[in-house]
Design a protein around this motif. Structure first.
Motif, mmCIF file in Angstrom:
data_model
loop_
_atom_site.group_PDB
_atom_site.id
_atom_site.type_symbol
_atom_site.label_atom_id
_atom_site.label_comp_id
_atom_site.label_asym_id
_atom_site.label_seq_id
_atom_site.Cartn_x
_atom_site.Cartn_y
_atom_site.Cartn_z
ATOM 1 N N GLU A 18 4.005 -1.438 -4.285
ATOM 2 C CA GLU A 18 3.343 -2.676 -4.444
ATOM 3 C C GLU A 18 2.133 -2.870 -3.239
ATOM 4 O O GLU A 18 1.064 -3.481 -3.889
ATOM 5 N N LYS A 46 14.354 -7.381 -9.490
ATOM 6 C CA LYS A 46 14.634 -5.702 -9.655
ATOM 7 C C LYS A 46 16.182 -5.720 -9.141
ATOM 8 O O LYS A 46 17.043 -5.066 -9.790
ATOM 9 N N MET A 93 5.624 -10.585 -4.276
ATOM 10 C CA MET A 93 6.235 -9.179 -4.303
ATOM 11 C C MET A 93 7.750 -9.277 -4.106
ATOM 12 O O MET A 93 8.771 -8.685 -4.833
ATOM 13 N N ARG A 110 -12.848 -8.711 -4.280
ATOM 14 C CA ARG A 110 -14.085 -8.579 -3.349
ATOM 15 C C ARG A 110 -15.146 -8.151 -4.216
ATOM 16 O O ARG A 110 -16.086 -8.693 -4.077
ATOM 17 N N PHE A 118 14.006 0.222 -1.104
ATOM 18 C CA PHE A 118 13.215 -1.052 -0.728
ATOM 19 C C PHE A 118 11.765 -0.472 -0.123
ATOM 20 O O PHE A 118 10.635 -1.134 -0.533
ATOM 21 N N PHE A 119 11.686 0.605 0.748
ATOM 22 C CA PHE A 119 10.607 0.912 1.106
ATOM 23 C C PHE A 119 9.539 1.755 0.237
ATOM 24 O O PHE A 119 8.394 1.608 0.109
ATOM 25 N N VAL A 138 -4.288 -2.060 6.229
ATOM 26 C CA VAL A 138 -3.137 -2.077 5.594
ATOM 27 C C VAL A 138 -2.768 -0.847 5.019
ATOM 28 O O VAL A 138 -1.670 -0.174 4.996
ATOM 29 N N GLU A 185 0.516 -12.793 -2.371
ATOM 30 C CA GLU A 185 1.037 -11.533 -2.856
ATOM 31 C C GLU A 185 2.516 -11.279 -2.177
ATOM 32 O O GLU A 185 3.390 -10.754 -3.105
ATOM 33 N N TRP A 211 16.356 -6.923 4.551
ATOM 34 C CA TRP A 211 14.767 -6.425 4.380
ATOM 35 C C TRP A 211 14.015 -7.861 3.802
ATOM 36 O O TRP A 211 13.028 -7.848 4.255
ATOM 37 N N LEU A 242 2.877 4.754 7.954
ATOM 38 C CA LEU A 242 4.139 4.418 8.761
ATOM 39 C C LEU A 242 5.196 4.215 7.854
ATOM 40 O O LEU A 242 6.116 4.845 8.117
ATOM 41 N N ARG A 251 9.702 -10.152 -7.162
ATOM 42 C CA ARG A 251 9.909 -8.939 -8.069
ATOM 43 C C ARG A 251 11.001 -8.234 -7.397
ATOM 44 O O ARG A 251 11.644 -7.642 -8.224
ATOM 45 N N TRP A 252 11.179 -8.016 -6.191
ATOM 46 C CA TRP A 252 12.274 -7.222 -5.552
ATOM 47 C C TRP A 252 13.618 -7.955 -5.873
ATOM 48 O O TRP A 252 14.669 -7.101 -6.234
ATOM 49 N N PHE A 312 -8.397 -13.012 3.298
ATOM 50 C CA PHE A 312 -7.496 -11.992 3.225
ATOM 51 C C PHE A 312 -6.150 -12.264 3.496
ATOM 52 O O PHE A 312 -5.353 -11.885 2.909
ATOM 53 N N PHE A 323 9.629 0.851 -2.926
ATOM 54 C CA PHE A 323 9.256 -0.371 -3.666
ATOM 55 C C PHE A 323 8.094 -0.969 -2.934
ATOM 56 O O PHE A 323 6.696 -1.432 -3.265
ATOM 57 N N ILE A 324 8.001 -1.159 -1.640
ATOM 58 C CA ILE A 324 7.066 -1.581 -0.843
ATOM 59 C C ILE A 324 5.748 -1.020 -1.028
ATOM 60 O O ILE A 324 4.617 -1.399 -1.037
ATOM 61 N N GLN A 359 -12.291 -3.939 7.301
ATOM 62 C CA GLN A 359 -11.281 -3.688 8.412
ATOM 63 C C GLN A 359 -9.783 -3.899 7.974
ATOM 64 O O GLN A 359 -8.935 -3.027 8.518
ATOM 65 N N TRP A 360 -9.507 -5.034 7.220
ATOM 66 C CA TRP A 360 -8.134 -5.159 6.904
ATOM 67 C C TRP A 360 -7.686 -4.284 5.953
ATOM 68 O O TRP A 360 -6.565 -3.864 5.980
ATOM 69 N N TYR A 361 -8.437 -3.965 4.977
ATOM 70 C CA TYR A 361 -8.374 -2.896 4.076
ATOM 71 C C TYR A 361 -7.755 -1.531 4.814
ATOM 72 O O TYR A 361 -6.621 -1.197 4.305
ATOM 73 N N ARG A 385 11.218 4.355 14.541
ATOM 74 C CA ARG A 385 10.628 3.713 13.851
ATOM 75 C C ARG A 385 10.058 2.404 13.877
ATOM 76 O O ARG A 385 9.162 1.898 13.801
ATOM 77 N N PHE A 394 -4.566 -14.357 0.747
ATOM 78 C CA PHE A 394 -4.189 -13.584 -0.262
ATOM 79 C C PHE A 394 -2.905 -12.729 -0.030
ATOM 80 O O PHE A 394 -2.001 -12.850 -0.740
ATOM 81 N N MET A 413 -1.318 -4.064 -4.507
ATOM 82 C CA MET A 413 -2.015 -5.390 -3.964
ATOM 83 C C MET A 413 -3.367 -5.028 -3.365
ATOM 84 O O MET A 413 -4.479 -5.867 -3.271
ATOM 85 N N MET A 414 -3.747 -3.811 -2.570
ATOM 86 C CA MET A 414 -4.899 -3.628 -1.953
ATOM 87 C C MET A 414 -6.038 -3.326 -3.029
ATOM 88 O O MET A 414 -7.177 -3.576 -3.039
ATOM 89 N N ARG A 454 -5.969 -5.033 -6.000
ATOM 90 C CA ARG A 454 -6.290 -6.205 -6.387
ATOM 91 C C ARG A 454 -7.215 -6.835 -5.304
ATOM 92 O O ARG A 454 -8.128 -7.429 -5.816
ATOM 93 N N TRP A 455 -6.990 -6.727 -4.068
ATOM 94 C CA TRP A 455 -7.956 -7.292 -3.147
ATOM 95 C C TRP A 455 -9.290 -6.755 -3.327
ATOM 96 O O TRP A 455 -10.313 -7.488 -3.238
#
Lengths: 166, 166
Positions: free
Chosen positions: A148, B159, B152, A160, A141-142, A104, B148, B100, A110, B155-156, B141, A144-145, A99-101, B26, B144, A152-153, A155-156
DNA sequence: CCTTAACTTCACAACTTTTTGAAGAAAGCG
DNA sequence: CGCTTTCTTCAAAAAGTTGTGAAGTTAAGG
Protein backbone atom coordinates in the motif's frame (compact mmCIF):
# COMPACT_ATOMS: atom_id res chain seq x y z
CA UNK A 1 17.77 49.80 10.90
CA UNK A 2 16.35 46.68 9.36
CA UNK A 3 13.35 47.13 11.62
CA UNK A 4 12.06 50.50 10.36
CA UNK A 5 9.60 51.36 7.63
CA UNK A 6 9.39 48.27 5.40
CA UNK A 7 5.64 47.78 4.68
CA UNK A 8 3.92 45.00 6.71
CA UNK A 9 6.88 42.88 7.72
CA UNK A 10 6.61 39.58 5.94
CA UNK A 11 8.80 37.44 8.11
CA UNK A 12 8.51 37.55 11.89
CA UNK A 13 11.71 35.90 13.18
CA UNK A 14 10.22 35.21 16.56
CA UNK A 15 7.15 33.51 15.11
CA UNK A 16 9.35 31.52 12.77
CA UNK A 17 11.48 30.38 15.69
CA UNK A 18 8.35 29.34 17.57
CA UNK A 19 7.28 27.29 14.56
CA UNK A 20 10.71 25.71 14.28
CA UNK A 21 10.62 24.54 17.88
CA UNK A 22 7.00 23.43 17.63
CA UNK A 23 7.48 21.40 14.50
CA UNK A 24 10.75 19.97 15.77
CA UNK A 25 8.81 18.82 18.83
CA UNK A 26 6.34 16.96 16.60
CA UNK A 27 9.20 15.28 14.76
CA UNK A 28 10.74 14.32 18.09
CA UNK A 29 7.42 12.80 19.16
CA UNK A 30 7.59 10.73 16.01
CA UNK A 31 10.97 9.37 17.01
CA UNK A 32 13.53 11.70 15.43
CA UNK A 33 16.35 12.79 17.73
CA UNK A 34 15.97 16.34 18.99
CA UNK A 35 18.87 18.10 17.32
CA UNK A 36 18.34 16.68 13.84
CA UNK A 37 14.66 17.55 14.22
CA UNK A 38 15.49 21.16 15.10
CA UNK A 39 17.96 21.52 12.25
CA UNK A 40 15.53 20.03 9.78
CA UNK A 41 12.70 22.30 10.95
CA UNK A 42 14.96 25.35 10.71
CA UNK A 43 15.88 24.50 7.13
CA UNK A 44 12.27 23.87 6.27
CA UNK A 45 11.33 27.34 7.47
CA UNK A 46 14.36 29.10 6.00
CA UNK A 47 13.85 31.34 3.02
CA UNK A 48 15.69 29.36 0.38
CA UNK A 49 15.83 26.01 2.13
CA UNK A 50 19.55 26.53 2.55
CA UNK A 51 21.51 27.51 5.66
CA UNK A 52 25.16 27.44 6.68
CA UNK A 53 26.44 25.68 9.73
CA UNK A 54 27.02 29.03 11.45
CA UNK A 55 23.47 30.22 10.72
CA UNK A 56 22.05 27.03 12.14
CA UNK A 57 24.14 27.20 15.30
CA UNK A 58 23.19 30.83 15.66
CA UNK A 59 19.46 30.38 15.26
CA UNK A 60 19.23 27.30 17.45
CA UNK A 61 21.76 28.51 20.02
CA UNK A 62 23.89 25.39 19.92
CA UNK A 63 27.56 24.63 19.38
CA UNK A 64 29.14 23.82 16.00
CA UNK A 65 29.62 20.29 17.32
CA UNK A 66 25.89 19.82 17.76
CA UNK A 67 25.20 21.10 14.25
CA UNK A 68 27.85 18.79 12.87
CA UNK A 69 26.30 15.74 14.50
CA UNK A 70 22.81 16.65 13.36
CA UNK A 71 23.66 17.25 9.72
CA UNK A 72 25.69 14.07 9.56
CA UNK A 73 22.58 12.15 10.57
CA UNK A 74 20.32 14.13 8.26
CA UNK A 75 22.51 13.67 5.22
CA UNK A 76 22.89 9.97 5.91
CA UNK A 77 19.11 9.65 5.83
CA UNK A 78 18.91 11.87 2.72
CA UNK A 79 16.72 14.46 4.38
CA UNK A 80 19.25 17.20 3.65
CA UNK A 81 22.21 17.45 1.31
CA UNK A 82 25.46 19.26 1.87
CA UNK A 83 26.95 21.55 -0.72
CA UNK A 84 30.22 23.44 -0.77
CA UNK A 85 29.97 27.02 -1.85
CA UNK A 86 32.75 27.26 -4.46
CA UNK A 87 35.65 29.41 -3.26
CA UNK A 88 34.69 29.27 0.39
CA UNK A 89 35.11 26.86 3.19
CA UNK A 90 31.54 27.34 4.37
CA UNK A 91 29.35 24.34 3.96
CA UNK A 92 25.68 24.82 3.10
CA UNK A 93 22.87 22.45 3.92
CA UNK A 94 19.77 22.16 1.80
CA UNK A 95 16.37 20.54 2.21
CA UNK A 96 15.05 18.75 -0.82
CA UNK A 97 11.62 19.10 -2.29
CA UNK A 98 11.31 15.31 -2.39
CA UNK A 99 12.29 15.01 1.26
CA UNK A 100 9.04 13.38 2.39
CA UNK A 101 9.06 11.03 -0.49
CA UNK A 102 12.50 9.91 0.62
CA UNK A 103 11.51 9.67 4.27
CA UNK A 104 8.55 7.39 3.58
CA UNK A 105 10.56 5.29 1.17
CA UNK A 106 13.16 4.75 3.87
CA UNK A 107 10.42 3.47 6.16
CA UNK A 108 10.10 0.52 3.86
CA UNK A 109 13.49 -0.81 4.91
CA UNK A 110 12.24 -0.70 8.50
CA UNK A 111 9.13 -2.63 7.45
CA UNK A 112 11.31 -5.35 6.00
CA UNK A 113 13.13 -5.72 9.29
CA UNK A 114 9.82 -6.15 11.07
CA UNK A 115 8.78 -8.77 8.60
CA UNK A 116 11.94 -10.76 9.02
CA UNK A 117 11.62 -10.62 12.82
CA UNK A 118 8.06 -11.92 12.52
CA UNK A 119 9.11 -14.79 10.28
CA UNK A 120 11.52 -15.89 12.98
CA UNK A 121 8.69 -15.70 15.46
CA UNK A 122 6.43 -17.86 13.34
CA UNK A 123 8.91 -20.72 13.41
CA UNK A 124 9.77 -20.20 17.08
CA UNK A 125 6.25 -20.61 18.44
CA UNK A 126 5.62 -23.83 16.57
CA UNK A 127 3.16 -24.84 13.88
CA UNK A 128 -0.58 -24.91 14.47
CA UNK A 129 -0.61 -22.87 17.67
CA UNK A 130 -2.82 -19.82 18.18
CA UNK A 131 0.39 -17.84 18.56
CA UNK A 132 1.45 -18.89 15.10
CA UNK A 133 -1.86 -17.74 13.64
CA UNK A 134 -1.50 -14.39 15.41
CA UNK A 135 2.03 -13.81 14.18
CA UNK A 136 1.11 -14.80 10.63
CA UNK A 137 -1.72 -12.34 10.63
CA UNK A 138 0.60 -9.61 11.89
CA UNK A 139 3.09 -10.46 9.17
CA UNK A 140 0.30 -10.26 6.60
CA UNK A 141 -0.58 -6.80 7.87
CA UNK A 142 2.96 -5.59 7.39
CA UNK A 143 3.11 -7.06 3.91
CA UNK A 144 -0.17 -5.32 3.13
CA UNK A 145 1.20 -2.00 4.42
CA UNK A 146 4.34 -2.36 2.36
CA UNK A 147 2.42 -2.77 -0.88
CA UNK A 148 0.00 0.00 0.00
CA UNK A 149 2.81 2.38 0.87
CA UNK A 150 4.44 1.82 -2.49
CA UNK A 151 1.17 2.53 -4.30
CA UNK A 152 0.56 5.55 -2.16
CA UNK A 153 3.92 7.10 -2.97
CA UNK A 154 3.37 6.44 -6.66
CA UNK A 155 0.08 8.36 -6.44
CA UNK A 156 1.80 11.22 -4.64
CA UNK A 157 4.48 11.39 -7.32
CA UNK A 158 1.83 11.46 -10.05
CA UNK A 159 -0.09 14.14 -8.26
CA UNK A 160 3.06 16.26 -7.90
CA UNK A 161 3.93 15.83 -11.55
CA UNK A 162 0.44 16.80 -12.61
CA UNK A 163 0.59 19.93 -10.45
CA UNK A 164 4.04 20.85 -11.75
CA UNK A 165 3.15 20.54 -15.43
CA UNK A 166 -0.04 22.56 -15.00
CA UNK B 1 9.72 -34.21 33.25
CA UNK B 2 8.25 -31.71 30.85
CA UNK B 3 11.33 -32.07 28.68
CA UNK B 4 11.22 -35.78 27.86
CA UNK B 5 9.59 -37.63 25.00
CA UNK B 6 7.00 -35.27 23.51
CA UNK B 7 7.28 -35.66 19.69
CA UNK B 8 9.07 -32.80 17.87
CA UNK B 9 8.86 -30.02 20.43
CA UNK B 10 6.52 -27.39 19.07
CA UNK B 11 7.50 -24.40 21.16
CA UNK B 12 11.13 -23.60 21.82
CA UNK B 13 11.12 -21.16 24.76
CA UNK B 14 14.57 -19.90 23.99
CA UNK B 15 13.76 -19.18 20.36
CA UNK B 16 10.54 -17.50 21.42
CA UNK B 17 12.45 -15.31 23.85
CA UNK B 18 14.91 -14.40 21.11
CA UNK B 19 12.00 -13.39 18.90
CA UNK B 20 10.43 -11.35 21.69
CA UNK B 21 13.59 -9.34 22.20
CA UNK B 22 14.21 -8.99 18.48
CA UNK B 23 10.74 -7.76 17.70
CA UNK B 24 10.71 -5.49 20.74
CA UNK B 25 13.89 -3.98 19.37
CA UNK B 26 12.15 -3.18 16.09
CA UNK B 27 9.29 -1.55 17.97
CA UNK B 28 11.78 0.45 20.00
CA UNK B 29 13.45 1.61 16.77
CA UNK B 30 10.04 2.81 15.68
CA UNK B 31 9.74 4.93 18.79
CA UNK B 32 7.97 2.76 21.37
CA UNK B 33 9.50 2.80 24.85
CA UNK B 34 11.49 -0.32 25.62
CA UNK B 35 9.44 -1.94 28.35
CA UNK B 36 6.06 -1.53 26.65
CA UNK B 37 7.66 -2.92 23.51
CA UNK B 38 8.95 -5.98 25.34
CA UNK B 39 5.63 -6.61 27.06
CA UNK B 40 3.73 -6.23 23.83
CA UNK B 41 6.07 -8.58 21.98
CA UNK B 42 5.79 -11.16 24.76
CA UNK B 43 2.01 -11.08 24.55
CA UNK B 44 2.13 -11.33 20.79
CA UNK B 45 4.20 -14.50 21.02
CA UNK B 46 2.29 -16.02 23.93
CA UNK B 47 0.08 -18.99 23.28
CA UNK B 48 -3.31 -17.45 23.86
CA UNK B 49 -2.36 -13.79 23.63
CA UNK B 50 -2.95 -13.56 27.36
CA UNK B 51 -0.42 -13.39 30.19
CA UNK B 52 -0.53 -12.44 33.84
CA UNK B 53 1.62 -9.78 35.39
CA UNK B 54 3.72 -12.46 37.11
CA UNK B 55 4.28 -14.37 33.88
CA UNK B 56 5.42 -11.21 32.15
CA UNK B 57 7.82 -10.23 34.92
CA UNK B 58 9.14 -13.76 34.97
CA UNK B 59 9.75 -14.07 31.24
CA UNK B 60 11.26 -10.62 30.84
CA UNK B 61 13.20 -10.72 34.14
CA UNK B 62 11.89 -7.40 35.40
CA UNK B 63 10.16 -6.21 38.55
CA UNK B 64 6.37 -6.03 39.01
CA UNK B 65 6.74 -2.25 38.99
CA UNK B 66 8.15 -2.29 35.48
CA UNK B 67 5.32 -4.53 34.27
CA UNK B 68 2.81 -2.25 35.91
CA UNK B 69 4.15 0.84 34.15
CA UNK B 70 4.31 -0.88 30.78
CA UNK B 71 0.78 -2.24 30.83
CA UNK B 72 -0.59 1.08 31.97
CA UNK B 73 0.89 2.67 28.86
CA UNK B 74 -0.24 -0.18 26.61
CA UNK B 75 -3.81 -0.13 27.82
CA UNK B 76 -4.00 3.64 27.49
CA UNK B 77 -3.04 3.28 23.85
CA UNK B 78 -5.46 0.36 23.40
CA UNK B 79 -2.78 -2.05 22.33
CA UNK B 80 -3.55 -4.32 25.27
CA UNK B 81 -6.61 -4.73 27.46
CA UNK B 82 -6.70 -5.79 31.06
CA UNK B 83 -9.11 -8.36 32.35
CA UNK B 84 -9.75 -9.63 35.83
CA UNK B 85 -10.03 -13.35 36.15
CA UNK B 86 -13.22 -13.73 38.21
CA UNK B 87 -12.43 -14.98 41.70
CA UNK B 88 -8.77 -14.12 41.63
CA UNK B 89 -6.66 -11.07 42.18
CA UNK B 90 -4.49 -11.87 39.25
CA UNK B 91 -4.85 -9.47 36.38
CA UNK B 92 -4.55 -10.76 32.85
CA UNK B 93 -3.43 -8.76 29.85
CA UNK B 94 -4.58 -9.52 26.36
CA UNK B 95 -3.48 -8.43 22.88
CA UNK B 96 -6.29 -7.67 20.49
CA UNK B 97 -6.60 -8.95 16.98
CA UNK B 98 -7.30 -5.41 15.79
CA UNK B 99 -4.20 -4.09 17.51
CA UNK B 100 -2.48 -2.84 14.36
CA UNK B 101 -5.62 -1.28 13.10
CA UNK B 102 -5.77 0.69 16.34
CA UNK B 103 -2.11 1.61 16.21
CA UNK B 104 -2.33 3.08 12.72
CA UNK B 105 -5.56 4.87 13.55
CA UNK B 106 -3.85 6.53 16.49
CA UNK B 107 -1.16 7.81 14.15
CA UNK B 108 -3.79 10.02 12.59
CA UNK B 109 -3.97 12.16 15.72
CA UNK B 110 -0.23 12.69 15.38
CA UNK B 111 -0.71 13.71 11.74
CA UNK B 112 -3.22 16.34 12.80
CA UNK B 113 -0.69 17.82 15.20
CA UNK B 114 1.84 18.07 12.39
CA UNK B 115 -0.66 19.78 10.19
CA UNK B 116 -1.54 22.37 12.78
CA UNK B 117 2.13 23.11 13.43
CA UNK B 118 2.66 23.59 9.70
CA UNK B 119 -0.27 25.98 9.45
CA UNK B 120 1.37 28.15 12.07
CA UNK B 121 4.57 28.02 10.07
CA UNK B 122 2.83 29.14 6.89
CA UNK B 123 1.68 32.35 8.54
CA UNK B 124 4.97 32.90 10.35
CA UNK B 125 7.20 32.92 7.28
CA UNK B 126 5.05 35.44 5.42
CA UNK B 127 3.06 35.29 2.21
CA UNK B 128 4.67 34.76 -1.16
CA UNK B 129 8.05 33.57 0.08
CA UNK B 130 9.72 30.37 -1.10
CA UNK B 131 9.51 29.19 2.50
CA UNK B 132 5.76 29.57 2.39
CA UNK B 133 5.54 27.50 -0.77
CA UNK B 134 7.70 24.81 0.83
CA UNK B 135 5.63 24.63 3.98
CA UNK B 136 2.38 24.56 2.02
CA UNK B 137 3.63 21.67 -0.04
CA UNK B 138 4.62 19.82 3.11
CA UNK B 139 1.20 20.45 4.58
CA UNK B 140 -0.38 19.13 1.40
CA UNK B 141 1.69 15.98 1.71
CA UNK B 142 0.45 15.36 5.23
CA UNK B 143 -3.13 15.95 4.18
CA UNK B 144 -2.62 13.52 1.34
CA UNK B 145 -1.20 10.92 3.72
CA UNK B 146 -4.09 11.32 6.12
CA UNK B 147 -6.69 10.59 3.43
CA UNK B 148 -4.66 7.72 2.04
CA UNK B 149 -4.20 6.18 5.46
CA UNK B 150 -7.94 6.18 6.06
CA UNK B 151 -8.57 4.49 2.71
CA UNK B 152 -5.82 2.00 3.38
CA UNK B 153 -7.26 0.95 6.71
CA UNK B 154 -10.69 0.57 5.17
CA UNK B 155 -9.19 -1.78 2.58
CA UNK B 156 -7.45 -3.78 5.33
CA UNK B 157 -10.71 -4.09 7.26
CA UNK B 158 -12.52 -5.31 4.14
CA UNK B 159 -9.79 -7.79 3.38
CA UNK B 160 -9.96 -9.15 6.95
CA UNK B 161 -13.74 -9.47 6.81
CA UNK B 162 -13.56 -11.27 3.51
CA UNK B 163 -11.00 -13.71 4.91
CA UNK B 164 -13.05 -14.28 8.08
CA UNK B 165 -16.29 -15.06 6.25
CA UNK B 166 -14.56 -17.44 3.84
C1' DC C 1 54.24 26.85 2.43
C1' DC C 2 52.23 29.08 6.31
C1' DT C 3 48.13 31.07 8.33
C1' DT C 4 43.59 30.80 9.44
C1' DA C 5 38.59 29.78 8.86
C1' DA C 6 35.50 26.05 9.03
C1' DC C 7 34.12 21.72 10.15
C1' DT C 8 34.81 17.26 12.79
C1' DT C 9 35.87 14.16 16.51
C1' DC C 10 36.05 12.72 21.17
C1' DA C 11 35.95 12.51 26.23
C1' DC C 12 33.12 14.19 29.57
C1' DA C 13 29.37 16.68 31.98
C1' DA C 14 24.44 17.68 32.15
C1' DC C 15 20.21 16.05 31.58
C1' DT C 16 16.42 12.43 30.71
C1' DT C 17 14.49 8.25 30.93
C1' DT C 18 13.99 3.81 32.78
C1' DT C 19 13.91 0.46 36.33
C1' DT C 20 14.00 -0.75 40.90
C1' DG C 21 12.95 -1.59 45.97
C1' DA C 22 9.97 -0.50 49.48
C1' DA C 23 5.83 0.92 51.28
C1' DG C 24 0.92 1.09 50.54
C1' DA C 25 -3.78 0.01 48.80
C1' DA C 26 -7.31 -3.20 47.02
C1' DA C 27 -9.62 -7.42 47.17
C1' DG C 28 -10.22 -12.51 47.64
C1' DC C 29 -10.31 -16.17 51.14
C1' DG C 30 -10.67 -18.41 55.41
C1' DC D 1 -12.85 -9.39 60.15
C1' DG D 2 -8.05 -10.07 59.56
C1' DC D 3 -4.55 -12.45 56.67
C1' DT D 4 -2.43 -12.82 52.36
C1' DT D 5 -1.72 -12.21 47.54
C1' DT D 6 -1.37 -9.06 43.91
C1' DC D 7 -0.95 -4.83 41.84
C1' DT D 8 0.32 0.19 42.19
C1' DT D 9 2.83 4.30 43.46
C1' DC D 10 6.84 6.89 44.43
C1' DA D 11 11.50 8.30 45.55
C1' DA D 12 15.86 7.25 44.22
C1' DA D 13 19.51 4.64 41.70
C1' DA D 14 21.11 3.08 37.31
C1' DA D 15 21.43 3.46 32.57
C1' DG D 16 21.24 5.92 28.47
C1' DT D 17 21.26 10.07 25.62
C1' DT D 18 22.52 14.60 24.22
C1' DG D 19 25.31 18.66 23.85
C1' DT D 20 29.69 20.93 24.95
C1' DG D 21 34.56 22.45 25.00
C1' DA D 22 38.91 21.51 23.37
C1' DA D 23 42.00 19.51 20.36
C1' DG D 24 42.54 17.90 15.66
C1' DT D 25 41.94 17.87 10.54
C1' DT D 26 41.18 19.89 6.11
C1' DA D 27 41.60 23.18 2.66
C1' DA D 28 41.33 28.20 1.05
C1' DG D 29 44.04 32.31 0.55
C1' DG D 30 47.78 35.00 0.95
Amino acid sequence: MTEAGKSPKERDPEAVSRFVELFAGRLTDAGMARMPARVFAALLASDDGVLTSAQLGDQLRVSPAAVSGAVRYLSQTHLVSREREPGSRRERYRVHSDQWYEAVTNREALLRHWQSALREGVTAVGAGSPAERRLRETLEFFEFIEVELTDMMRRWREKREAAAGR
